[in-house]
Scaffold this active site. Structure first.
Site, mmCIF file in Angstrom:
data_model
loop_
_atom_site.group_PDB
_atom_site.id
_atom_site.type_symbol
_atom_site.label_atom_id
_atom_site.label_comp_id
_atom_site.label_asym_id
_atom_site.label_seq_id
_atom_site.Cartn_x
_atom_site.Cartn_y
_atom_site.Cartn_z
ATOM 1 N N SER A 11 0.844 -1.190 0.000
ATOM 2 C CA SER A 11 0.000 0.000 0.000
ATOM 3 C C SER A 11 0.885 1.247 0.000
ATOM 4 O O SER A 11 1.743 1.387 -0.874
ATOM 5 C CB SER A 11 -0.968 -0.058 1.184
ATOM 6 O OG SER A 11 -1.971 0.923 1.081
ATOM 7 N N ASP A 49 -8.308 -4.824 -6.881
ATOM 8 C CA ASP A 49 -8.033 -3.957 -5.735
ATOM 9 C C ASP A 49 -8.835 -2.663 -5.910
ATOM 10 O O ASP A 49 -8.715 -1.985 -6.929
ATOM 11 C CB ASP A 49 -6.532 -3.650 -5.690
ATOM 12 C CG ASP A 49 -6.095 -2.910 -4.429
ATOM 13 O OD1 ASP A 49 -6.919 -2.192 -3.835
ATOM 14 O OD2 ASP A 49 -4.913 -3.029 -4.059
ATOM 15 N N HIS A 88 -6.728 -5.949 -1.097
ATOM 16 C CA HIS A 88 -5.716 -4.899 -0.975
ATOM 17 C C HIS A 88 -4.582 -5.476 -0.151
ATOM 18 O O HIS A 88 -4.713 -5.693 1.045
ATOM 19 C CB HIS A 88 -6.306 -3.669 -0.292
ATOM 20 C CG HIS A 88 -5.322 -2.541 -0.170
ATOM 21 N ND1 HIS A 88 -4.703 -1.989 -1.270
ATOM 22 C CD2 HIS A 88 -4.842 -1.864 0.909
ATOM 23 C CE1 HIS A 88 -3.902 -1.015 -0.872
ATOM 24 N NE2 HIS A 88 -3.959 -0.939 0.448
#
Length: 510
Positions: free
Chosen positions: A214, A444, A472
């Site tokens: 991320s 995602d 994610h």
């Protein structure tokens, strides 16, 4: 490559045609050659992170880094690190630094999740976790008692005006608390990447391997840009488009979030007897905007909590980002629907845990790190927030048709709209040939696949592993108790073991 405003690299390298001074010339030698004293990780009786690390055999240390890399002789910050030593000293390759994302998330114990994913490859590395500057144990910031601002601003003008006040209050609280005015301009992603290289040098390592997910993926890309010569085996998971501002990235995600909600609704409709939310995807989905409208008009009382549209929007985004959460989301929508009509409901454990976190004092420990990084970065991966508050209202209303559930969340006004401190330097522009491995879930809806494709084009030495999931974060799913994708994990572990990238981009089935 962007020309840095100051000479910042630990090792000398050419940046934009200019020679960056070595560590001796730049005054960084006292940081890169500082002693590292390893101790137990637990600090106090209720230190779950420290106990978890101690039980795993980790040790912890504290390093010093410059507050301002343009003035390394000035004020310093503390950066907390942890180490899980390589199990086989004879095979030890070096260190692998880890970051779980955010911005605003501590990562001292993230190496434990990464070790699970690495399996026997973990024996080859010292796994290093760290709390980025201003977070966790690393000279943490405080903004006083502040609210979580990254939430829906609602569709009513009165709700929007309240969200504006919240954002303004957070900005004021962060900028005026203590001596934050001196600290906040230095909270950038580029400075965190520089801290990473100080960690590498202080550990007496010539190169640095890395896994980040991320925001941690974006941080890894910045590291390769600033320190290509010390980048070893780099894996970045669930990344964003480096050409988009944080505000634009939120709106980019909205369409895929709505699609994720459609997928959830279809899954739930197939189990109508269990959840009672409808026997078609359309009927199931209709529950969600009705709940948001009700929560904005009159917060829903459930289990001692009051759930307004802001809380509900954050919960929905968190749940819809992982297909593994479909059952939890279905139970939660059912619980909230029943509570909204006056039934006495005990929220399911996952919903209760979320509400406890986001309505309690812990929120005030999350907000400073998130806000500081987003407002310190001039452009990528965060920043670029419009200063005209009416722009947010206009975008809010414009997205109501195409993003009926998530549009008011993804156009939320930021405290950065009220920020007093200009960025200290331009954001790091990404574009290099450093070999690295990218991993991304195709569906995602937090960091959409199109963003990873855009970054892949900028990182011309990269290979992209695509997994057919609504998720994610891919590689550390096993450490989070989720089903793993063996194809993706095997590709990452093969690269970490051998240093050889796949000959071409790889597609992995679910």
């Amino acid at each position: 490559m962007r020309v840095l405003g100051t000479a910042l690299a630990v090792a000398g390298l050419a940046v934009g045609g200019l020679l960056v001074p070595t560590e001796h010339e730049s005054g960084l030698v006292r940081f890169t050659h500082q002693p590292v004293v390893w101790t137990a990780c637990a600090r106090e009786s209720d230190d779950d992170t420290g106990r978890r690390l101690d039980q795993a055999g980790a040790r912890c240390a504290e390093l010093r880094v410059p507050l301002d890399y343009g003035d390394p002789g000035g004020r310093t910050l503390k950066v907390a690190i942890s180490r899980l030593k390589a199990a086989d000293p004879a095979r030890r390759r070096g260190v692998l630094l880890t970051n779980p994302g955010g911005p605003g998330s501590p990562g001292l114990d993230f190496g434990l999740d990464v070790r699970t994913a690495m399996r026997d490859v973990a024996d080859d590395y010292d796994l290093i976790g760290f709390d980025p500057r201003f977070m966790g144990r690393s000279s943490p910031l405080s903004c006083g008692q502040v609210s979580w601002w990254l939430a829906s601003s609602g569709v009513r003008r009165s709700s929007f005006d309240a969200a504006v006040r919240t954002a303004r209050d957070v900005a004021q609280g962060c900028q005026e608390h203590g001596d934050n005015a001196r600290l906040l301009p230095h909270a950038s992603t580029s400075n965190t990447a520089r801290d990473m290289d100080v960690i590498r040098a202080a550990l007496d390592e010539r190169t640095l391997s890395y896994y980040g997910v991320s925001y941690g993926a974006d941080l890894g890309a910045v590291y390769t840009q600033l320190f290509p010569d010390t980048s070893d085996r780099i894996v970045i998971d669930s990344s964003t488009n480096p050409a988009r501002t944080q505000y634009e990235l939120g709106q980019d995600a909205g369409e895929t979030q709505e699609t994720g909600l459609d997928e959830w609704a279809a899954w739930t409709a197939g189990r109508s007897a269990e959840y009672g939310l409808g026997d078609t995807a359309e009927r199931v989905r209709a529950n969600v905007p009705r709940l948001l409208e009700r929560a904005e008009r009159d917060p829903i009382k459930i289990g001692g909590y009051r759930v307004d549209h802001r809380l509900l929007s954050v919960f929905l985004r968190n749940m819809v980002s992982q297909e593994d959460n479909d059952a939890t989301l279905a139970r939660s929508v059912r619980d909230l629907r029943d509570a909204a009509v006056g039934r006495r409901v005990t929220p399911n454990p996952e919903l209760a845990a979320f509400l406890k976190t986001f309505t309690g004092p812990l929120v005030s420990t999350f907000v400073p790190g998130v806000t500081a990084v987003m407002c310190a970065d001039a452009g990528w991966p965060a920043g670029g927030w419009p200063r005209d508050r009416e722009r947010y209202w206009h975008d809010n209303q414009a997205l109501r048709r195409s993003q009926p559930v998530f549009g008011a969340l993804n156009t939320a006004i930021s405290p950065c709209a009220f920020w007093k401190f200009p960025p200290r330097e331009p954001a790091t522009t990404i574009g290099n040939r450093v070999p690295l491995l990218m991993v991304q879930a195709r569906r995602d809806n937090n960091t959409p696949y199109s963003g990873a494709q855009a970054l892949h084009q900028k990182l011309t030495g990269s290979r992209l592993v695509t997994v057919d999931l609504r998720a994610h974060g891919v590689y550390t799913r096993g450490g989070e108790g989720l089903p793993v994708n063996a194809c993706a994990d095997d590709a990452v572990n093969a690269y970490l073991r051998t240093g050889t990238l796949p000959p071409k981009d790889l597609n992995c089935a679910k």
